[in-house]
Scaffold this active site. Structure first.
Site, short mmCIF file in Angstrom:
data_model
loop_
_atom_site.label_atom_id
_atom_site.label_comp_id
_atom_site.label_asym_id
_atom_site.label_seq_id
_atom_site.Cartn_x
_atom_site.Cartn_y
_atom_site.Cartn_z
N ASP A 1 15.26 30.12 47.28
CA ASP A 1 16.65 30.27 46.84
C ASP A 1 17.36 28.92 46.87
OD1 ASP A 1 16.66 33.39 47.04
OD2 ASP A 1 15.95 32.69 48.97
N ARG B 1 16.23 26.95 43.91
CA ARG B 1 16.92 27.46 42.71
C ARG B 1 18.36 26.94 42.66
NH1 ARG B 1 14.51 33.55 43.66
NH2 ARG B 1 12.70 33.35 42.27
N ARG C 1 13.90 43.79 47.42
CA ARG C 1 12.85 43.35 48.35
C ARG C 1 12.74 44.32 49.53
NH1 ARG C 1 15.76 38.74 46.76
NH2 ARG C 1 14.54 37.25 45.54
N HIS D 1 16.56 36.49 52.71
CA HIS D 1 16.03 36.26 51.37
C HIS D 1 16.17 37.58 50.61
CE1 HIS D 1 13.64 34.90 48.04
NE2 HIS D 1 12.63 35.72 48.31
#
Length: 302
Positions: free
Chosen positions: A149, A152, A89, A176
């Site tokens: 997250d 998840r 990212r 993140h």
């Protein structure tokens, strides 16, 4: 009440958010889409409007421009380059910081007085830049943070234990990205500590799978977007419904001067305040490392 949301960036993430919004009971009653590809937006608006006969809420969906931000409650930014196979990212910083400067300037110029909700990666850095470029109070700028997250994590724990993810109370904290972590000392199933259910090895495996989920999805289908679309709707509803919901959004941390994913009370103000977490020394060290990663990335842009 007039609850207008403007989405800037109508790629996979922006449209997954719009479609998820359409499929849920929401107080959003006007949805405006903005993208450099105006022809695509025309098609997306038509496609979404054709769902309204079966949608749970009535929403006026249309194309627009930056002037439409003036009376919006929330501006959701999903514009920018997406993470591709082999990229982290953080690799997106140079491309997306340049895009953001012009976007934020145009939104502010419209007279926008609402709340920014940022989804573009690296989301903690982009949320910080949105705050800097806009000059807004920090509580009016939120990033999606580690909400995905966390979702998840709860799914994977629930799947492992055969328990509904809504009954799993655990969070992913920090960036993140690759430095995120799970403060297991605060994780519970119902009212019981997670250690009653999972071994150290099992916790390590779940944390690894959470951290690497995006890479696996990108490797398989090229991009991730359904999960973040749902998270953005969850945050949107918390804002517009003044819910005081605790979500791990990317929020301003005054001690470090960065935006980072922490359990935060979200309501009509944006972020009402962070929730105190009693970290172990090891978890505090991991959080500091994550903050340092974000700081280093911001300095590269500055």
């Amino acid at each position: 009440m007039h609850n207008k949301v403007v989405v800037i960036g109508c790629g996979n993430v922006g449209m997954s958010y719009a479609y998820a919004l359409l499929n849920q009971q929401t107080s959003v009653n006007e949805l405006v889409l903005i993208d450099v590809n105006k022809n695509r937006v025309d098609g997306e608006v038509m496609d979404l409007n054709h769902c309204l006969a079966f949608a749970p809420s009535k929403i006026d969906i249309r194309c627009g421009d930056y002037e439409d931000c003036r009376d919006a409650k929330i501006v959701v930014i999903a514009a920018g380059a997406s993470q591709v196979k082999g990229e982290t990212r953080m690799d997106l910083i140079d491309k997306n910081s340049k895009i953001f400067k012009s976007i934020i300037q145009e939104v502010v110029k419209s007279g926008f007085k609402g709340i920014f909700l940022v989804a573009t990666n690296p989301v903690d850095v982009m949320t910080y830049l949105t705050w800097k470029y806009s000059g807004f109070d920090c509580h009016r700028v939120l990033g999606s943070g580690t909400s995905l997250d966390t979702s998840r994590l709860r799914y994977l724990i629930g799947k492992k234990l055969g328990i509904g993810p809504k009954n799993i109370h655990a969070y992913v904290i920090g960036e993140h990205g690759d430095s995120e972590f799970v403060p297991w000392s605060n994780a519970t199933v119902g009212l019981q500590n997670i250690d009653q259910f999972l071994s150290v090895k099992e916790k390590e495996e779940i944390a690894y799978d959470v951290k690497n989920a995006a890479y696996k999805i990108i490797d398989s289908k090229g991009a991730t977007y359904y999960g973040i679309g749902m998270c953005l709707v969850y945050i949107t509803n918390a804002i517009l419904g003044n819910e005081n919901t605790i979500i791990t959004v990317s929020t301003y941390d005054k001690d470090s001067g960065v935006f980072v994913g922490l359990p935060t009370i979200v309501n009509k103000r944006g972020s009402k305040g962070k929730v105190y977490v009693d970290f172990t020394p090891d978890e505090r060290e991991k959080l500091q490392h994550s903050i340092d990663v974000i700081k280093d990335a911001i300095q590269k842009v500055d």
